[in-house]
Design a protein around this motif. Structure first.
Motif, PDB file in Angstrom:
ATOM      1  N   VAL A   1      17.262  46.642 -33.320  1.00  0.00           N
ATOM      2  CA  VAL A   1      17.320  45.907 -32.053  1.00  0.00           C
ATOM      3  C   VAL A   1      16.004  46.190 -31.340  1.00  0.00           C
ATOM      4  N   THR A   2      15.224  45.144 -31.139  1.00  0.00           N
ATOM      5  CA  THR A   2      13.902  45.295 -30.526  1.00  0.00           C
ATOM      6  C   THR A   2      13.943  44.717 -29.116  1.00  0.00           C
ATOM      7  N   PRO A   3      13.962  45.597 -28.112  1.00  0.00           N
ATOM      8  CA  PRO A   3      14.021  45.100 -26.730  1.00  0.00           C
ATOM      9  C   PRO A   3      12.669  44.590 -26.259  1.00  0.00           C
ATOM     10  N   GLY A   4      12.706  43.876 -25.130  1.00  0.00           N
ATOM     11  CA  GLY A   4      11.462  43.475 -24.491  1.00  0.00           C
ATOM     12  C   GLY A   4      10.820  44.689 -23.851  1.00  0.00           C
ATOM     13  N   ARG A   5       9.644  44.502 -23.314  1.00  0.00           N
ATOM     14  CA  ARG A   5       8.930  45.605 -22.663  1.00  0.00           C
ATOM     15  C   ARG A   5       8.512  45.185 -21.264  1.00  0.00           C
ATOM     16  N   SER A   6       8.553  46.145 -20.363  1.00  0.00           N
ATOM     17  CA  SER A   6       8.087  45.897 -18.998  1.00  0.00           C
ATOM     18  C   SER A   6       6.566  46.053 -18.972  1.00  0.00           C
ATOM     19  N   ALA A   7       5.967  45.796 -17.820  1.00  0.00           N
ATOM     20  CA  ALA A   7       4.514  45.934 -17.690  1.00  0.00           C
ATOM     21  C   ALA A   7       4.077  47.367 -17.987  1.00  0.00           C
ATOM     22  N   GLY A   8       4.907  48.343 -17.662  1.00  0.00           N
ATOM     23  CA  GLY A   8       4.599  49.743 -17.931  1.00  0.00           C
ATOM     24  C   GLY A   8       5.025  50.196 -19.314  1.00  0.00           C
ATOM     25  N   ARG A   9       5.386  49.258 -20.193  1.00  0.00           N
ATOM     26  CA  ARG A   9       5.789  49.486 -21.580  1.00  0.00           C
ATOM     27  C   ARG A   9       7.189  50.084 -21.725  1.00  0.00           C
ATOM     28  N   GLY A  10       7.970  50.125 -20.644  1.00  0.00           N
ATOM     29  CA  GLY A  10       9.348  50.596 -20.746  1.00  0.00           C
ATOM     30  C   GLY A  10      10.224  49.558 -21.426  1.00  0.00           C
ATOM     31  N   ARG A  11      11.223  50.015 -22.141  1.00  0.00           N
ATOM     32  CA  ARG A  11      12.122  49.093 -22.841  1.00  0.00           C
ATOM     33  C   ARG A  11      13.017  48.369 -21.837  1.00  0.00           C
ATOM     34  N   ARG A  12      13.206  47.068 -22.074  1.00  0.00           N
ATOM     35  CA  ARG A  12      14.114  46.266 -21.253  1.00  0.00           C
ATOM     36  C   ARG A  12      15.015  45.490 -22.199  1.00  0.00           C
ATOM     37  N   TYR A  13      16.307  45.706 -22.090  1.00  0.00           N
ATOM     38  CA  TYR A  13      17.285  45.096 -22.986  1.00  0.00           C
ATOM     39  C   TYR A  13      17.934  43.881 -22.332  1.00  0.00           C
ATOM     40  N   SER A  14      18.156  42.873 -23.123  1.00  0.00           N
ATOM     41  CA  SER A  14      18.836  41.658 -22.654  1.00  0.00           C
ATOM     42  C   SER A  14      20.336  41.800 -22.941  1.00  0.00           C
ATOM     43  N   PRO A  15      21.151  40.939 -22.333  1.00  0.00           N
ATOM     44  CA  PRO A  15      22.574  40.945 -22.688  1.00  0.00           C
ATOM     45  C   PRO A  15      22.789  40.708 -24.192  1.00  0.00           C
ATOM     46  N   ARG A  16      21.954  39.883 -24.813  1.00  0.00           N
ATOM     47  CA  ARG A  16      22.072  39.653 -26.258  1.00  0.00           C
ATOM     48  C   ARG A  16      21.729  40.924 -27.040  1.00  0.00           C
ATOM     49  N   ASP A  17      20.728  41.680 -26.565  1.00  0.00           N
ATOM     50  CA  ASP A  17      20.385  42.954 -27.208  1.00  0.00           C
ATOM     51  C   ASP A  17      21.560  43.927 -27.143  1.00  0.00           C
ATOM     52  N   VAL A  18      22.216  43.983 -25.986  1.00  0.00           N
ATOM     53  CA  VAL A  18      23.368  44.885 -25.832  1.00  0.00           C
ATOM     54  C   VAL A  18      24.490  44.465 -26.779  1.00  0.00           C
ATOM     55  N   ALA A  19      24.710  43.154 -26.912  1.00  0.00           N
ATOM     56  CA  ALA A  19      25.726  42.675 -27.860  1.00  0.00           C
ATOM     57  C   ALA A  19      25.341  43.065 -29.288  1.00  0.00           C
ATOM     58  N   SER A  20      24.056  42.998 -29.618  1.00  0.00           N
ATOM     59  CA  SER A  20      23.596  43.411 -30.947  1.00  0.00           C
ATOM     60  C   SER A  20      23.809  44.903 -31.156  1.00  0.00           C
ATOM     61  N   LEU A  21      23.557  45.689 -30.126  1.00  0.00           N
ATOM     62  CA  LEU A  21      23.796  47.134 -30.226  1.00  0.00           C
ATOM     63  C   LEU A  21      25.268  47.422 -30.495  1.00  0.00           C
ATOM     64  N   ARG A  22      26.135  46.699 -29.822  1.00  0.00           N
ATOM     65  CA  ARG A  22      27.574  46.869 -30.065  1.00  0.00           C
ATOM     66  C   ARG A  22      27.941  46.477 -31.489  1.00  0.00           C
ATOM     67  N   GLU A  23      27.300  45.423 -31.993  1.00  0.00           N
ATOM     68  CA  GLU A  23      27.562  44.990 -33.366  1.00  0.00           C
ATOM     69  C   GLU A  23      27.060  46.036 -34.361  1.00  0.00           C
ATOM     70  N   VAL A  24      25.918  46.637 -34.095  1.00  0.00           N
ATOM     71  CA  VAL A  24      25.399  47.711 -34.953  1.00  0.00           C
ATOM     72  C   VAL A  24      26.398  48.860 -34.992  1.00  0.00           C
ATOM     73  N   GLN A  25      26.884  49.225 -33.841  1.00  0.00           N
ATOM     74  CA  GLN A  25      27.854  50.321 -33.759  1.00  0.00           C
ATOM     75  C   GLN A  25      29.138  49.965 -34.513  1.00  0.00           C
ATOM     76  N   ARG A  26      29.621  48.732 -34.368  1.00  0.00           N
ATOM     77  CA  ARG A  26      30.842  48.315 -35.050  1.00  0.00           C
ATOM     78  C   ARG A  26      30.649  48.327 -36.565  1.00  0.00           C
ATOM     79  N   LEU A  27      29.535  47.768 -37.025  1.00  0.00           N
ATOM     80  CA  LEU A  27      29.283  47.735 -38.466  1.00  0.00           C
ATOM     81  C   LEU A  27      29.166  49.138 -39.043  1.00  0.00           C
ATOM     82  N   SER A  28      28.540  50.011 -38.293  1.00  0.00           N
ATOM     83  CA  SER A  28      28.347  51.384 -38.762  1.00  0.00           C
ATOM     84  C   SER A  28      29.661  52.165 -38.766  1.00  0.00           C
ATOM     85  N   GLN A  29      30.396  52.113 -37.675  1.00  0.00           N
ATOM     86  CA  GLN A  29      31.586  52.949 -37.534  1.00  0.00           C
ATOM     87  C   GLN A  29      32.825  52.348 -38.173  1.00  0.00           C
TER      88      GLN A  29
END
Length: 155
Positions: free
Chosen positions: A47-75
């Protein structure tokens, strides 16, 4: 993919599912993971989030859904991280291809409507001239004294 994250606000405000709005701590909390896990998934390209001007990670709602899917597939499914990456890549590719198919279908419908709207069919007369005729009709053929016309009912 698993269910999307629904971000609702009162009024007529809506959130783009691809808008990078969540900092890593909020995204981790929404996904039920530790922030370090999100960093690891980013390094692995899961899951590759966007980046802010200061290079901090910024996650979209779709990214969060992907993270949940990663967790579901793994567990729940016991899929390893390499398998999860392949599954997610195929889902992204599938989504892109579906978008292309939808665009082509719309283009086809527009072209079909234009053809129906034209309402013209072309036919060749016995002399070789091309004429426009109404759909389902034949061109008028002149009957001369030397012409032989054969007509059979039911054919």
């Amino acid at each position: 993919m698993a269910d999307e994250i629904n971000v609702e606000f009162s009024g007529e405000f809506s959130v783009d599912p691809d808008a990078p709005i969540f900092v890593i701590s909020v995204a981790a909390q929404l996904a039920g993971m530790h922030p370090q896990t999100l960093r690891q998934y980013d390094r692995l390209g899961l899951v590759t989030p966007g980046r802010s001007a200061g290079r901090g990670r910024r996650y979209s709602p779709r990214d969060v859904a992907s993270l949940r899917e990663v967790q579901r597939l793994s567990q729940e499914e016991g899929v390893n991280l390499a398998g999860i990456k392949r599954i997610l890549d195929l889902e992204y590719e599938n989504r892109a291809l579906r978008g292309q198919v939808d665009a082509l279908m719309k283009e086809l419908q527009v072209l079909q409507a234009k053809l129906r709207g034209a309402g013209r069919v072309f036919a060749a007369e016995p002399g070789g001239d091309i004429v426009a005729v109404a759909p389902g009709r034949r061109p008028q053929r002149p009957v001369t004294s030397t012409a032989l016309v054969v007509w059979r009912p039911g054919r």
